[in-house]
Design an enzyme around this catalytic site. Structure first.
Site, PDB file in Angstrom:
ATOM      1  CB  SER A 140      -0.957  -0.043   1.201  1.00  0.00           C
ATOM      2  OG  SER A 140      -2.026   0.840   1.010  1.00  0.00           O
TER       3      SER A 140
ATOM      4  CG  ASP B 112      -6.322  -3.553  -3.514  1.00  0.00           C
ATOM      5  OD1 ASP B 112      -7.098  -2.769  -2.936  1.00  0.00           O
ATOM      6  OD2 ASP B 112      -5.099  -3.562  -3.320  1.00  0.00           O
TER       7      ASP B 112
ATOM      8  CG  HIS C  80      -5.435  -2.691   0.212  1.00  0.00           C
ATOM      9  ND1 HIS C  80      -4.757  -2.306  -0.929  1.00  0.00           N
ATOM     10  CD2 HIS C  80      -4.949  -1.915   1.211  1.00  0.00           C
ATOM     11  CE1 HIS C  80      -3.903  -1.340  -0.624  1.00  0.00           C
ATOM     12  NE2 HIS C  80      -4.005  -1.079   0.660  1.00  0.00           N
TER      13      HIS C  80
END
Ligand SMILES: [Ca+2]
Length: 501
Positions: free
Chosen positions: A179, A390, A427
């Protein structure tokens, strides 16, 4: 019972308090006995790990020398860092770990995971406290620290601490993040190519300006009118319909969409014929769902600003398509672009605000430079990964960046960078697909033995028991069933070029 190693190393850990580093001050050093680290707690939303899942366990982390320092590369800088040094069994290597969102907290869980493997490890809060971008108002130097400087300065300082403690520099240095941590890794590869020998960049937020335009556009799509909002109780029905429409396109009915880019699911398929119910979508909800699956584009030029959600991601839509736009995204406009705490996300205009954000950022936070020649020349290896499901960063973003590097670097790129798309993973973790894998071993073998990862085995667990394994394949390859044996066993799959649609 105290470990012998701890007793021997304690004095040298102690001596690190007198270590002099440029633009840095050591604030505390202590030996933490095996299993005794307790993650600092804070108050409210700024507490470490607040809202970021369960607190990690440190029970099996061996004894380490914990060094806390503050770095001040600018007069306005206040960068907290921690360097964790195993007191015995050091593997001779360094691993820096990344942040999430707007950072603002030391990544204690990943530090513990690195030390468990024998690494000397480092993490930074990137120069501010708390997971909001409000720190940036009136503090351009702090924004620079968040954008890239804190990670680089932490890396330099940590290497010095390591050399001082062990009497030798790390043999290999790695970055490991997802991320924001993925963005930080790509920024390092682009801007400080000598810092790391290997970089793991998961689901990178490396095109942050465009990412956050898209994030807000997702919220706008489901709040266009009151009837547009898709209540979360409808997500399972959309998800089921999407998977049923596309599961078999990859040649195997296994509940997973191996390559969602070939799936052209139209949510109109479940438009309510009669009464509204959790099993169907109203016409305005169909329109909203279509927008979520589509890339956000400039309405005048048609240029794609950011890719859309992929079919299979529906169960996580609450992350961006909930009752409000995601704060992590609106913060970019509130505190960086408009510098106005009263900025209203409903007013965002992708056509004009994308250009405005790009101009203001000017490559500060964004990490989209495809030129990795200096990193590759340093023999650096880069592993990217991204879950196809995601729900917070559209996975097409990683495909796009990988493609831009391949285009820029030509045939060299396959020897230096590999992208692993993960079917059914959300994610950075979680999801219905096999989502647990060991990228650290993969990058070690690539950097230290020259073995590029041909496949990486991923597993999925239910209640602590592995119920499926599957190879992850270097993009554009996909895992293909050999035709016999359990579809839950990775051994019955091979990585192969995707078949023609
Ligand atoms: Ca399938």
């Amino acid at each position: 019972m105290a470990e012998a190693g701890a007793l021997i190393a304690a004095p040298s850990c102690d001596s690190l308090s007198k270590l002099v580093l440029p633009n840095a001050s050591i604030s505390a050093v202590q030996v933490v006995p095996a299993g005794e680290f307790v993650q600092p707690t804070g108050r409210g939303p700024n507490a470490p790990n607040a809202g970021r899942g369960p607190a990690p366990s440190f029970k099996d982390v061996p004894a380490f020398c914990r060094v806390q320092a503050t770095l001040t590369p600018s007069a306005d800088s206040d960068i907290k860092i921690e360097v964790w040094l195993p007191v015995s069994g050091w593997n001779g290597k360094f691993q820096a770990v990344g942040n999430g969102g707007w950072a603002g907290v030391i990544s204690y869980g990943p530090l513990g995971a690195a030390v468990r493997r024998g690494y000397a490890a480092a993490s930074t809060d990137t120069g501010h406290v708390g997971g909001s971008a409000s720190f940036a108002l009136g503090h351009p130097e702090k924004l620079t620290d968040f954008a890239y400087r804190a990670v680089h300065e932490t890396t330099v300082a940590a290497k010095a601490v390591i050399a001082n403690f062990y009497g030798s520099s790390p043999r290999y240095s790695y970055w490991n993040g997802c991320s924001t941590g993925g963005r930080q890794g790509l920024k390092e590869a682009q801007r400080f190519p000598a810092d790391f020998d290997g970089i793991i960049a998961g689901a990178p937020a490396n095109y942050q300006m465009h990412l956050h335009v898209w994030s807000v556009a997702v919220a706008q799509a489901v709040h266009k009118e009151p009837g547009s909002y898709i209540p979360p109780e409808k997500y399972p029905a959309i998800h089921k319909a999407a998977v049923e429409a596309c599961d078999a396109l990859d040649g195997l009915k296994d509940g997973l969409i191996q390559d969602p880019t070939r799936c052209h699911f139209d949510p109109k398929a479940i438009q309510c014929a009669g009464e509204d119910s959790p099993a169907c979508l109203t016409a305005p909800q169909v329109e909203a769902a279509r927008k979520l699956y589509a890339p956000v584009k400039n309405s005048r030029t048609g240029a794609e600003i950011f890719p859309g959600m992929e079919p299979g991601s529906e169960l996580g839509w609450a992350g961006l398509a909930g009752p409000n736009a995601a704060a992590v995204a609106t913060d970019t406009f509130t505190y960086l672009v408009y510098k106005d705490p009263n900025w209203d996300w409903h007013t965002m205009n992708p056509d004009t605000d994308t250009a405005r954000a790009d101009k203001i950022d000017n490559g500060l936070i964004d990490a989209i430079d495809p030129n990795l020649e200096p990193f590759f020349s340093h023999k650096g290896k880069l592993i990217m990964y991204h879950g196809w499901s995601d729900q917070l960063i559209a996975p097409g973003n990683s495909v796009n960046y990988y493609g831009s590097v391949a285009k820029k670097m030509g045939s060299k790129s396959g020897d230096e960078i590999r992208l692993f798309m993960v079917p059914g993973m959300a994610h950075c973790a979680g999801g219905e697909g096999p989502n647990t894998f060991d990228m650290v071993s993969a990058i070690e073998q690539w950097v230290e033995q020259g073995h590029a990862p041909e496949q990486i085995i991923a597993s999925h667990s239910q209640s602590g028991t592995v119920d499926r394994t599957r190879p992850l394949c270097p993009y554009p390859q996909v895992a293909r069933y050999k035709g016999s044996g359990s579809i839950d066993d990775a051994a019955n799959f091979t990585c192969a070029a995707p078949t023609a649609p």
